[in-house]
Design a protein around this motif. Sequence first.
Motif, PDB file in Angstrom:
ATOM      1  N   LEU A 284      44.994   5.941 -16.327  1.00 58.45           N
ATOM      2  CA  LEU A 284      44.338   6.284 -15.068  1.00 58.45           C
ATOM      3  C   LEU A 284      45.289   7.036 -14.144  1.00 58.45           C
ATOM      4  O   LEU A 284      44.885   7.975 -13.446  1.00 58.45           O
ATOM      5  CB  LEU A 284      43.826   5.007 -14.393  1.00 58.45           C
ATOM      6  N   GLY A 285      46.567   6.656 -14.127  1.00 58.45           N
ATOM      7  CA  GLY A 285      47.536   7.366 -13.300  1.00 58.45           C
ATOM      8  C   GLY A 285      47.767   8.792 -13.767  1.00 58.45           C
ATOM      9  O   GLY A 285      47.833   9.717 -12.948  1.00 58.45           O
ATOM     10  N   LEU A 286      47.881   8.989 -15.089  1.00 59.35           N
ATOM     11  CA  LEU A 286      48.063  10.347 -15.607  1.00 59.35           C
ATOM     12  C   LEU A 286      46.823  11.199 -15.370  1.00 59.35           C
ATOM     13  O   LEU A 286      46.929  12.380 -15.012  1.00 59.35           O
ATOM     14  CB  LEU A 286      48.387  10.279 -17.093  1.00 59.35           C
ATOM     15  N   TYR A 287      45.644  10.617 -15.537  1.00 60.11           N
ATOM     16  CA  TYR A 287      44.392  11.339 -15.288  1.00 60.11           C
ATOM     17  C   TYR A 287      44.303  11.780 -13.826  1.00 60.11           C
ATOM     18  O   TYR A 287      43.935  12.926 -13.527  1.00 60.11           O
ATOM     19  CB  TYR A 287      43.229  10.434 -15.666  1.00 60.11           C
ATOM     20  N   THR A 288      44.661  10.883 -12.921  1.00 57.80           N
ATOM     21  CA  THR A 288      44.651  11.240 -11.498  1.00 57.80           C
ATOM     22  C   THR A 288      45.683  12.316 -11.196  1.00 57.80           C
ATOM     23  O   THR A 288      45.420  13.241 -10.407  1.00 57.80           O
ATOM     24  CB  THR A 288      44.932   9.991 -10.655  1.00 57.80           C
ATOM     25  N   GLN A 289      46.835  12.233 -11.805  1.00 59.01           N
ATOM     26  CA  GLN A 289      47.871  13.252 -11.595  1.00 59.01           C
ATOM     27  C   GLN A 289      47.432  14.611 -12.116  1.00 59.01           C
ATOM     28  O   GLN A 289      47.668  15.646 -11.470  1.00 59.01           O
ATOM     29  CB  GLN A 289      49.157  12.808 -12.288  1.00 59.01           C
ATOM     30  N   MET A 290      46.753  14.625 -13.259  1.00 63.45           N
ATOM     31  CA  MET A 290      46.290  15.895 -13.819  1.00 63.45           C
ATOM     32  C   MET A 290      45.125  16.487 -13.032  1.00 63.45           C
ATOM     33  O   MET A 290      44.838  17.686 -13.154  1.00 63.45           O
ATOM     34  CB  MET A 290      45.871  15.695 -15.279  1.00 63.45           C
ATOM     35  N   LEU A 291      44.438  15.676 -12.225  1.00 60.42           N
ATOM     36  CA  LEU A 291      43.346  16.201 -11.407  1.00 60.42           C
ATOM     37  C   LEU A 291      43.841  17.044 -10.237  1.00 60.42           C
ATOM     38  O   LEU A 291      43.055  17.799  -9.655  1.00 60.42           O
ATOM     39  CB  LEU A 291      42.493  15.048 -10.868  1.00 60.42           C
ATOM     40  N   ILE A 292      45.114  16.951  -9.908  1.00 58.02           N
ATOM     41  CA  ILE A 292      45.635  17.708  -8.769  1.00 58.02           C
ATOM     42  C   ILE A 292      45.543  19.213  -9.013  1.00 58.02           C
ATOM     43  O   ILE A 292      44.977  19.945  -8.184  1.00 58.02           O
ATOM     44  CB  ILE A 292      47.075  17.269  -8.451  1.00 58.02           C
ATOM     45  N   PRO A 293      46.068  19.763 -10.143  1.00 52.90           N
ATOM     46  CA  PRO A 293      45.903  21.213 -10.348  1.00 52.90           C
ATOM     47  C   PRO A 293      44.453  21.630 -10.524  1.00 52.90           C
ATOM     48  O   PRO A 293      44.051  22.706 -10.059  1.00 52.90           O
ATOM     49  CB  PRO A 293      46.728  21.488 -11.611  1.00 52.90           C
ATOM     50  N   ALA A 294      43.635  20.790 -11.180  1.00 53.20           N
ATOM     51  CA  ALA A 294      42.214  21.118 -11.332  1.00 53.20           C
ATOM     52  C   ALA A 294      41.523  21.188  -9.978  1.00 53.20           C
ATOM     53  O   ALA A 294      40.672  22.063  -9.742  1.00 53.20           O
ATOM     54  CB  ALA A 294      41.535  20.094 -12.242  1.00 53.20           C
ATOM     55  N   SER A 295      41.879  20.293  -9.068  1.00 53.70           N
ATOM     56  CA  SER A 295      41.276  20.312  -7.728  1.00 53.70           C
ATOM     57  C   SER A 295      41.682  21.568  -6.969  1.00 53.70           C
ATOM     58  O   SER A 295      40.849  22.185  -6.286  1.00 53.70           O
ATOM     59  CB  SER A 295      41.698  19.068  -6.959  1.00 53.70           C
ATOM     60  N   LEU A 296      42.938  21.943  -7.078  1.00 50.91           N
ATOM     61  CA  LEU A 296      43.400  23.145  -6.376  1.00 50.91           C
ATOM     62  C   LEU A 296      42.668  24.387  -6.874  1.00 50.91           C
ATOM     63  O   LEU A 296      42.220  25.221  -6.069  1.00 50.91           O
ATOM     64  CB  LEU A 296      44.908  23.299  -6.568  1.00 50.91           C
ATOM     65  N   VAL A 297      42.542  24.534  -8.187  1.00 49.62           N
ATOM     66  CA  VAL A 297      41.838  25.704  -8.724  1.00 49.62           C
ATOM     67  C   VAL A 297      40.371  25.675  -8.331  1.00 49.62           C
ATOM     68  O   VAL A 297      39.783  26.717  -7.997  1.00 49.62           O
ATOM     69  CB  VAL A 297      42.006  25.765 -10.259  1.00 49.62           C
ATOM     70  N   GLY A 298      39.741  24.493  -8.353  1.00 49.20           N
ATOM     71  CA  GLY A 298      38.342  24.395  -7.937  1.00 49.20           C
ATOM     72  C   GLY A 298      38.136  24.782  -6.487  1.00 49.20           C
ATOM     73  O   GLY A 298      37.164  25.475  -6.144  1.00 49.20           O
ATOM     74  N   VAL A 299      39.035  24.360  -5.622  1.00 49.55           N
ATOM     75  CA  VAL A 299      38.938  24.744  -4.215  1.00 49.55           C
ATOM     76  C   VAL A 299      39.127  26.251  -4.050  1.00 49.55           C
ATOM     77  O   VAL A 299      38.436  26.898  -3.249  1.00 49.55           O
ATOM     78  CB  VAL A 299      39.973  23.959  -3.386  1.00 49.55           C
ATOM     79  N   ILE A 300      40.035  26.842  -4.828  1.00 48.00           N
ATOM     80  CA  ILE A 300      40.252  28.293  -4.754  1.00 48.00           C
ATOM     81  C   ILE A 300      38.999  29.043  -5.186  1.00 48.00           C
ATOM     82  O   ILE A 300      38.597  30.047  -4.562  1.00 48.00           O
ATOM     83  CB  ILE A 300      41.467  28.690  -5.616  1.00 48.00           C
ATOM     84  N   VAL A 301      38.340  28.568  -6.252  1.00 44.15           N
ATOM     85  CA  VAL A 301      37.094  29.206  -6.713  1.00 44.15           C
ATOM     86  C   VAL A 301      36.019  29.104  -5.642  1.00 44.15           C
ATOM     87  O   VAL A 301      35.287  30.075  -5.375  1.00 44.15           O
ATOM     88  CB  VAL A 301      36.632  28.556  -8.034  1.00 44.15           C
ATOM     89  N   PHE A 302      35.913  27.955  -5.012  1.00 44.88           N
ATOM     90  CA  PHE A 302      34.919  27.782  -3.948  1.00 44.88           C
ATOM     91  C   PHE A 302      35.230  28.696  -2.763  1.00 44.88           C
ATOM     92  O   PHE A 302      34.314  29.324  -2.195  1.00 44.88           O
ATOM     93  CB  PHE A 302      34.885  26.323  -3.515  1.00 44.88           C
ATOM     94  N   LEU A 303      36.496  28.782  -2.372  1.00 42.09           N
ATOM     95  CA  LEU A 303      36.867  29.660  -1.258  1.00 42.09           C
ATOM     96  C   LEU A 303      36.646  31.128  -1.611  1.00 42.09           C
ATOM     97  O   LEU A 303      36.281  31.938  -0.746  1.00 42.09           O
ATOM     98  CB  LEU A 303      38.324  29.413  -0.877  1.00 42.09           C
ATOM     99  N   TYR A 304      36.857  31.480  -2.871  1.00 41.28           N
ATOM    100  CA  TYR A 304      36.576  32.858  -3.302  1.00 41.28           C
ATOM    101  C   TYR A 304      35.093  33.179  -3.143  1.00 41.28           C
ATOM    102  O   TYR A 304      34.716  34.281  -2.699  1.00 41.28           O
ATOM    103  CB  TYR A 304      37.010  33.047  -4.748  1.00 41.28           C
ATOM    104  N   GLY A 305      34.237  32.215  -3.486  1.00 42.59           N
ATOM    105  CA  GLY A 305      32.807  32.428  -3.279  1.00 42.59           C
ATOM    106  C   GLY A 305      32.456  32.580  -1.820  1.00 42.59           C
ATOM    107  O   GLY A 305      31.610  33.416  -1.452  1.00 42.59           O
ATOM    108  N   CYS A 306      33.108  31.791  -0.960  1.00 40.10           N
ATOM    109  CA  CYS A 306      32.861  31.924   0.483  1.00 40.10           C
ATOM    110  C   CYS A 306      33.318  33.286   1.007  1.00 40.10           C
ATOM    111  O   CYS A 306      32.669  33.873   1.876  1.00 40.10           O
ATOM    112  CB  CYS A 306      33.584  30.804   1.236  1.00 40.10           C
ATOM    113  N   ALA A 307      34.426  33.787   0.467  1.00 44.19           N
ATOM    114  CA  ALA A 307      34.969  35.054   0.959  1.00 44.19           C
ATOM    115  C   ALA A 307      34.161  36.254   0.482  1.00 44.19           C
ATOM    116  O   ALA A 307      34.130  37.298   1.164  1.00 44.19           O
ATOM    117  CB  ALA A 307      36.426  35.199   0.533  1.00 44.19           C
ATOM    118  N   THR A 308      33.516  36.146  -0.662  1.00 44.70           N
ATOM    119  CA  THR A 308      32.803  37.290  -1.247  1.00 44.70           C
ATOM    120  C   THR A 308      31.297  37.188  -1.115  1.00 44.70           C
ATOM    121  O   THR A 308      30.577  37.996  -1.707  1.00 44.70           O
ATOM    122  CB  THR A 308      33.171  37.425  -2.732  1.00 44.70           C
TER     123      THR A 308
END
Length: 860
Positions: A284-308
């Motif tokens: 569970l700790g490793l899974y939570t740690q690996m979610l950090i880069p996935a969350s960052l990329v997901g937020v970037i994709v969402f912000l890209y949609g907002c910008a375009t």
Amino acid sequence: MAEEAEVDTSLSSSSRPEQRPPHFLRDVIFHGKFKLLKALTPEENISCRHGLYFQDGQRRVDYVLTYHVKKPGSGRSSRQSVYLLTEKAVARSLRHVPHSRGEHLQRNQAQRTQDSAPTQSSLVADVELGCVGETFNGQEDHKAFRREEFEGKLRDMGLELEKDEDTKIQGVGFVKIHAPWSVLCREAEFMKLKMPTKKVFEILKRTKCKAKYSMGITSLLGNGVYTAAYPLHDGDINEEGAEPNDRKLLYEEWANYGVFYKYQPIGLVRKYFGEKIGLYFAWLGLYTQMLIPASLVGVIVFLYGCATVDDNIPSMEICHPRNNITMCPLCDQVCSYWKLSSACGTARASHLFDNPATVFFSIFMALWAAMFMEHWKRRQMRLNYEWDLTGFEDEEDHPRAEYEFRVMQKSMTKDSKTQHKMEKLTCQDRLPAYTTNLVMMLLMIGVTFAIVFGVILYRISTKAALHMSSNPTTRNHVQLTVKTTAAIINLVVILILDEVYGAVARWLTVLEVPKTDKSFEERLIFKTFILKFFNAFTPIIYIAFFRGRLVGRPGSYLYVFESYRMEECADGGCLMELCIQLSITMLGKQLIQNNLFEIGIPKLKKLIRYIRSERVIQFGFVTLFVASFPLAPLFALLNNIIEIRLDAKKFVTELRRPVAARAKDIGIWYNILRGVAKVAVIINVSDLNIRMVYQYMYSPDGSMHGFVNHTLSYFNVSHFQDGKETMDPLHLGYRVEICRYKDYREPPWSDTPYEISKEFWAVLAVRLAFVIVFQNVVMLMSDIVDWLIPDIPKDISLQIHKEKILLVDVFMKEEQGKIQVFENKGSMGDKENCSRSNNNNSSTLAHPRSGLHTNSTKSL
């Protein structure tokens, strides 16, 4: 299951410990302390040792057995506890305790023997035959004899026992068990452990009673001889001045929301709860740690949609004020014609989640899942090495009590001639249970489908009812109201069915009567995952893949029960509804089911499974439909940060301390996670390929201008079926002759009106090709990641290799030493024989008479 607080209080009612100096080996090394502890005052000793020690205040309680006690004056069980202890067992028990306590225990034993002499004299027990001369008053008397027999066997094994029936819990008696150091060393040698551990439960499982089909504590628990068997927690965590212990350290450094940013003390978790629970929290700790880069990329994709969103040509065409596209009614009679520009908000919101960056995010998440599985294998291998599990193999577990009981029932139905044979449950014996399992699993999945179908009917009927409303605000927000309320209904149903399906899965597994605990757990996990997976993802799969595709066309719609027209999607509406369903379901399950239920109603969560199926369902939300909801990893990350500390707090403060179990992996969950990751590659395919077909095959200037008009077909309103046309044809202020609907069909003025057009087949071919290419490319990239990342870390591999070389060197040196000693002994013997023969020859030649005299003397 008895409450931990009540157990500790009841055990402390008859325990009055005395002050003792700290023991270096016991208190410092093997209780997690690395420096000598200061001796506590008598008051502090009494406050921090309640229920944790025997009456002498020195021997620590390692395990507790509970049993039912009759009310006073109700026969045999109202007498004082009987200890069937032979002189040999007494001597062995005394040898296992320090000499400083010998006299004290002898006095206790003498007093106990004197008090129980009348009772023992009334019993005529043949221990070898396993029967009692005294006539039992009932089933409770038989259980009491079984307890006495089992406890006598435990003493023969070297364990020290103390009974306590004068507790605050009426009708419950306790047997305190202490394992001396010599017994732990013997157990460690038996289990091939480098360090002695508290493996009292293994002794309890191996200790046999004289009853024919009884095998250890599991059978006694199943037959009701004992009501529970469990270890105690180390001590209090809130009391000031309490003795430092592992439980208190875990509470301060792990089961605390204030340390959410720190790494988990996995080593201490493993030491206190065992390898199985330690591996779960490590995963569970490793899974939570690996979610950090996935969350960052997901937020970037969402912000890209907002910008375009303002530069998106299809949504600009839909929202353009001069757009005069008239759409066909979304339902029969009560719905009217509507302008496509009214779907402007939905189209713009859909672009936030479905944009060119979504395809990149889909590929990234597929690779992320592969990297997560590889990193977990490496982490698991490192923990196996650090926890000395590299050579650990799953041993055959002892049969479960239910299995032994069924075998006993089967044997009792056999003839007396075949009773000596070892019986077991065959597939034929389990055939009724297997049939029940299959029928019930299909029935539960059918219930899920029926409920999803009921929600579909709710959306259809509610949409028609809201369109008939006289309130213009209600009519303008029909789509949003129906989507949101349907998603909430789905969430409530999912939460209820999750609890029902969990109970059904356990009941079906009990019917199968698995032989071992491992088999029981694997079957339970599989059934629970299947039922909860269908429960959580069936509504989402319907919206993503079936809604809007089983509609028909104007003039020839598909109906259910001849009155409910299948629902269709507004332009961009299905994707937006999918996002709403995903967000409400995921957030609702995490907030309500995983957190509020467990915080507000902790008593209902006592029977917790250590490897939680909710985490795998969450992994499905993160990977399966992440292209439609890029913010899913972020919500999962925030939930897991709270979930880790919440689960830790439950284990440390609320739940009874579980029996430490050894395991080298997470079992069947790893295969389930790999399967979910493979399915995610197929599901995460965006509608971007439809736009690519138009842009490169049908666009006159190679841009997306005209894409919306290209995806809409024409319909002549005079071709509506009788009774299906709208009741308000002048809703837009003019009479409509041609309306549009989303599909690829021929116009009414063509030679084949309303037939599927060639554009439909072109889009279908490109979509299929895109799915195949996308799947194979991502699979190939995942395999490359799997190949590039070794399963065993390099430093661990080198260390294991060095240890093997050192082991071989030690073995070779030992063998060479043995050979050299053997050769030295042989050479020494040859030299002695040669010297003796030379001496004899020289003495014979120098003194022949004396030699003859000597020889004659030897012969005489």
